[in-house]
Design an enzyme around this catalytic site. Structure first.
Site, short mmCIF file in Angstrom:
data_model
loop_
_atom_site.label_atom_id
_atom_site.label_comp_id
_atom_site.label_asym_id
_atom_site.label_seq_id
_atom_site.Cartn_x
_atom_site.Cartn_y
_atom_site.Cartn_z
N GLU A 32 32.04 8.17 -32.44
CA GLU A 32 31.63 8.82 -31.18
C GLU A 32 30.18 9.19 -31.38
O GLU A 32 29.86 10.12 -32.12
CB GLU A 32 32.52 10.03 -30.90
CG GLU A 32 32.38 10.56 -29.48
CD GLU A 32 31.19 11.48 -29.32
OE1 GLU A 32 30.15 11.02 -28.78
OE2 GLU A 32 31.29 12.65 -29.72
N CYS A 76 26.49 15.63 -26.69
CA CYS A 76 26.43 14.20 -26.41
C CYS A 76 26.81 13.90 -24.97
O CYS A 76 26.34 12.91 -24.39
CB CYS A 76 27.32 13.43 -27.37
SG CYS A 76 29.03 14.01 -27.42
#
Length: 454
Positions: free
Chosen positions: A228, A262
């Site tokens: 990720e 993010c």
């Protein structure tokens, strides 16, 4: 980077730690390998009992855990307390659902019985960043341990006390020693651990560069990996949207976690028909944010995690302005102690600037104007990242186009992007591979075994 607690709000070094030696790391891998065979055989009910106890501890100690997170990486105290509670939610979700998610799945064939069985893989190396020091780790712990795997945590070097506290919580909850261990090591030791045949897989949340290194390390050993990575999420606003709500949520989506997320909205793509009004209101709200001590409940934005983060962000903003971007507010660090950066808004952003193509990790928003839906989608997809996207419109046909045509792992309509244990989390393109959370996340680190009985 030294393994140390350094208060981002003051720059004061609170505590330093010695990295583990290779021999000490090998001992921890050995212990994980010894506990796995018995841990995997525990019933779901037994593992769930321990996981629920961990959830209770997270909630009971949320204030102390929040203080620790804020001290080490600078997130606002109230958001840190919320993170402890969210981590507890993740534990409970998998305690209550893991057995159902991993139940045998019957498949109709010519056999008398044929089905899929999900079985744990073994030792998983867990490489995690500092920005959500508890939630990122518990995103693995909930599904990973409930599936019967064991974990070795290499946490970011600036949150060592958070890393050690997580292991302590699991031991306190009754998990056997060795089921989840913290390794106080630098990133240079990760490849050596991946090379150990006892380590079955790896999961990493972090930068694009870190993902490449761990991905390459896993690939050459033929090991499963979930990555990720970064994101440069678009936040699209069309004329039919509730503009005031879009502005308010947009500001929150940009500065959440001091802008260090993010899935924070980073590129605001606004229809030209409403762009002037959106820009005016957005800048006004960004300028009204209170920057300061993250323990102060009136503060909206705390410091960045490290001095290097401030230096890098400032360099990207200056390069963007020099390339032709227009600075509407902010654009510099705050004077004085601490890693503070003023909430910033850029517009008229050229393609050859960092604000166009890079992930700016801090409270910096980039505003783009689009003539129509086609151009909004084109700008949104003109990125090497594809993690999340938020689109604001009450036009059903526009909603369907954004859902179908935006290149991302997640699309939220009239809502900011968020992680939720009930839905899969992850991206496409350079934002990573694999999924966390939901049914998909717990199955990532299982052997999907076909069973055929004649």
């Amino acid at each position: 980077m030294a393994i140390a607690t350094i208060n981002p709000a003051t720059g004061q070094t609170i505590k330093t730690f010695e990295a583990l030696t290779d021999a000490q790391v090998d001992q921890k891998i050995q212990l994980a390998g010894e506990v796995f065979p018995s841990f995997r055989k525990l019933s779901f009910a037994t593992r769930a009992k321990m996981m629920l106890k961990a959830a209770d501890i997270l909630e009971d100690e949320k204030e102390a855990l929040g203080r620790l997170m804020t001290l080490e990486m600078g997130k606002t105290y109230r958001s840190a307390v919320d993170e402890a509670v969210k981590s507890a939610w993740g534990c409970r979700y998998y305690a209550e659902n893991a057995e159902r998610f991993l139940a045998d799945e019957a498949i109709e064939t010519s056999a008398s019985r044929s089905y899929v069985r999900y079985q744990p893989m073994g030792i998983v190396l867990v490489v995690m960043p500092w920005n959500y020091p508890f939630w990122q780790v518990f995103r693995f712990i909930g599904p990973g341990l409930m599936a019967g795997n064991v974990g070795l945590l290499k946490h970011a070097s600036n949150v060592p006390q958070c890393a050690m506290k997580i292991e302590e919580i699991l031991l306190q909850a009754g998990f056997p020693k060795g089921a989840f261990q913290t390794l106080l090591i630098g990133s240079g030791k990760v490849d050596r651990i991946l090379d150990d045949p006892r380590v079955a897989a790896a999961t990493l949340t972090g930068s694009e560069g870190a993902g490449v290194q761990v991905g390459l390390g896993a690939a050459k050993r033929i090991k499963k990996v979930v990555l990720e990575l970064g994101g440069s999420d678009p936040f699209i606003v069309m004329p039919s949207a509730n503009l005031d709500e879009a502005v308010t949520v947009g500001v929150k989506a940009r500065v959440i976690n001091n802008g260090q997320s993010c899935i924070a909205a980073k590129r605001f793509i606004v229809h030209e028909q409403i762009a002037d009004e959106f820009e005016r209101k957005f800048v006004s709200q960004m300028e009204s944010l209170k920057l300061g001590d993250p323990f102060d409940e009136k503060v909206d934005v705390g410091p960045l995690a490290t001095p290097e983060a401030v230096t890098g962000l400032q360099a990207d903003v200056l390069k963007s302005v020099q390339a032709g971007a227009k600075l509407l507010t902010g654009g510099k660090p705050r004077e004085g102690a601490g890693n503070f950066y003023l909430p910033t808004v850029l517009t008229n952003i050229p393609k050859n600037s960092p604000a166009y193509g890079e992930e700016l990790f801090g409270p910096v928003a980039s505003i783009f104007r689009a003539k129509n839906v086609d151009e909004a989608i084109r700008i949104a997809n003109d990125s090497r990242f594809g993690l999340g996207a938020s689109a604001w419109t009450n036009d059903l046909s526009e909603q369907e186009r954004f859902i179908n045509e935006i290149e991302s792992g997640m699309v939220f309509i009239n809502q900011m992007v968020a992680s939720d244990p009930r839905v899969p989390f992850g991206g496409v393109k350079r934002s990573g591979i694999g999924r966390e959370l939901s049914t998909y996340g717990i199955r990532e680190f299982t052997n999907v075994k076909t069973v055929w009985v004649k």
